[in-house]
Write a protein that holds these residues in place. Structure first.
Motif, PDB file in Angstrom:
ATOM      1  N   ASN A  69     -17.202 -13.904  -5.635  1.00  0.00           N
ATOM      2  CA  ASN A  69     -17.657 -13.803  -4.251  1.00  0.00           C
ATOM      3  C   ASN A  69     -17.821 -12.332  -3.857  1.00  0.00           C
ATOM      4  O   ASN A  69     -17.067 -11.465  -4.312  1.00  0.00           O
ATOM      5  CB  ASN A  69     -16.629 -14.473  -3.331  1.00  0.00           C
ATOM      6  N   ASN A  70     -18.822 -12.060  -3.025  1.00  0.00           N
ATOM      7  CA  ASN A  70     -19.054 -10.683  -2.594  1.00  0.00           C
ATOM      8  C   ASN A  70     -17.855 -10.109  -1.855  1.00  0.00           C
ATOM      9  O   ASN A  70     -17.540  -8.924  -1.978  1.00  0.00           O
ATOM     10  CB  ASN A  70     -20.306 -10.613  -1.711  1.00  0.00           C
ATOM     11  N   PHE A  71     -17.190 -10.940  -1.096  1.00  0.00           N
ATOM     12  CA  PHE A  71     -16.020 -10.464  -0.371  1.00  0.00           C
ATOM     13  C   PHE A  71     -14.919 -10.033  -1.328  1.00  0.00           C
ATOM     14  O   PHE A  71     -14.259  -9.004  -1.118  1.00  0.00           O
ATOM     15  CB  PHE A  71     -15.513 -11.578   0.559  1.00  0.00           C
ATOM     16  N   GLU A  72     -14.735 -10.766  -2.407  1.00  0.00           N
ATOM     17  CA  GLU A  72     -13.724 -10.386  -3.395  1.00  0.00           C
ATOM     18  C   GLU A  72     -14.085  -9.062  -4.059  1.00  0.00           C
ATOM     19  O   GLU A  72     -13.212  -8.220  -4.314  1.00  0.00           O
ATOM     20  CB  GLU A  72     -13.588 -11.484  -4.443  1.00  0.00           C
ATOM     21  N   VAL A  73     -15.359  -8.870  -4.343  1.00  0.00           N
ATOM     22  CA  VAL A  73     -15.790  -7.605  -4.960  1.00  0.00           C
ATOM     23  C   VAL A  73     -15.504  -6.436  -4.026  1.00  0.00           C
ATOM     24  O   VAL A  73     -15.017  -5.375  -4.445  1.00  0.00           O
ATOM     25  CB  VAL A  73     -17.284  -7.667  -5.312  1.00  0.00           C
ATOM     26  N   VAL A  74     -15.777  -6.618  -2.733  1.00  0.00           N
ATOM     27  CA  VAL A  74     -15.533  -5.539  -1.765  1.00  0.00           C
ATOM     28  C   VAL A  74     -14.046  -5.227  -1.673  1.00  0.00           C
ATOM     29  O   VAL A  74     -13.629  -4.057  -1.628  1.00  0.00           O
ATOM     30  CB  VAL A  74     -16.105  -5.934  -0.389  1.00  0.00           C
ATOM     31  N   VAL A  75     -13.218  -6.269  -1.651  1.00  0.00           N
ATOM     32  CA  VAL A  75     -11.771  -6.057  -1.534  1.00  0.00           C
ATOM     33  C   VAL A  75     -11.238  -5.330  -2.758  1.00  0.00           C
ATOM     34  O   VAL A  75     -10.465  -4.360  -2.650  1.00  0.00           O
ATOM     35  CB  VAL A  75     -11.045  -7.410  -1.343  1.00  0.00           C
ATOM     36  N   VAL A  76     -11.653  -5.773  -3.952  1.00  0.00           N
ATOM     37  CA  VAL A  76     -11.188  -5.121  -5.184  1.00  0.00           C
ATOM     38  C   VAL A  76     -11.645  -3.669  -5.229  1.00  0.00           C
ATOM     39  O   VAL A  76     -10.883  -2.755  -5.590  1.00  0.00           O
ATOM     40  CB  VAL A  76     -11.679  -5.897  -6.415  1.00  0.00           C
ATOM     41  N   GLY A  77     -12.901  -3.412  -4.856  1.00  0.00           N
ATOM     42  CA  GLY A  77     -13.397  -2.035  -4.848  1.00  0.00           C
ATOM     43  C   GLY A  77     -12.637  -1.156  -3.872  1.00  0.00           C
ATOM     44  O   GLY A  77     -12.332   0.014  -4.174  1.00  0.00           O
ATOM     45  N   ALA A  78     -12.304  -1.702  -2.699  1.00  0.00           N
ATOM     46  CA  ALA A  78     -11.555  -0.912  -1.721  1.00  0.00           C
ATOM     47  C   ALA A  78     -10.161  -0.579  -2.235  1.00  0.00           C
ATOM     48  O   ALA A  78      -9.675   0.550  -2.086  1.00  0.00           O
ATOM     49  CB  ALA A  78     -11.465  -1.674  -0.398  1.00  0.00           C
TER      50      ALA A  78
END
Length: 204
Positions: A69-78
């Motif tokens: 999910n895009n939200f998971e990618v954003v959280v991991v990147g942050a």
């Protein structure tokens, strides 16, 4: 309906193989002999709507999304970015608060002692005799002694990374010191400084 409409309907009906619901024709209006043959409907061979075989609808295909999910990618990147920033901040803090090690202080003290010795040798360089310098074996000197000799002649150790390079630079320094000592000796004897030294004049 008007008479013109009926005539138009009859003309159209004459061109078709079936009745289209026009008004009854009077006796004086005859059917066109070129009219196509009338169609005969066989309703016995025509299935009714209730006779249509029921067909099961095809199974619906469910499309499942594969991937993150895009939200998971954003959280991991942050999270990864915050960790990297913390590591950089810790490294900068350690470098800024790091105290000089004893070895570094020793090096600075040795450099200061070398500069002091070089200044002392510069002050007495004019009193040296060429014979004293001729007896000096640059290859047998230590690194500190080579640097002192080079500094006494006014040269620098820039570009000398290995001891053989310091020895070569020290040979140049020794030649300069010999020339300066010889010139000082000639001036002390009243000879012009520009004249070459000779055996009779005490030169080398």
């Amino acid at each position: 309906m008007s008479a013109g409409f009926d005539e138009s309907c009859w003309s159209l009906e004459d061109a078709m193989p079936c009745d289209i619901g026009c008004a009854p024709r009077p006796a004086e209006v005859v059917v066109d002999p070129a009219r196509p043959a009338m169609l005969e409907w066989d309703f016995a061979s025509t299935p009714c709507i209730s006779d249509i075989v029921s067909i099961e609808p095809p199974t619906a295909i469910t499309i499942t999304r594969v991937g993150t999910n895009n939200f998971e990618v954003v959280v991991v990147g942050a999270v990864v970015g915050i960790i990297i920033l913390c590591m950089c901040a810790c490294t900068a803090y350690r470098l800024g608060s790091r105290k000089p090690r004893p070895e570094e202080s020793d090096v600075e003290q040795a450099g200061e002692a070398g500069r002091t010795a070089a200044a002392e040798q510069n002050s007495v360089a004019g009193d040296r005799q060429p014979a004293d310098l001729a007896a000096v074996d640059c290859s047998a000197l230590s690194v500190a002694e080579l640097k002192d000799l080079i500094a006494a002649s006014g040269l620098t150790t820039q570009g000398c990374l290995e001891k053989p390079e310091l020895v070569a630079r020290a040979e140049e320094a020794k030649a300069r010191l010999q020339a300066a000592a010889a010139a000082a000796a000639r001036q002390a004897e009243g000879m012009p400084a520009g004249l070459p030294a000779t055996a009779e004049g005490g030169g080398w």
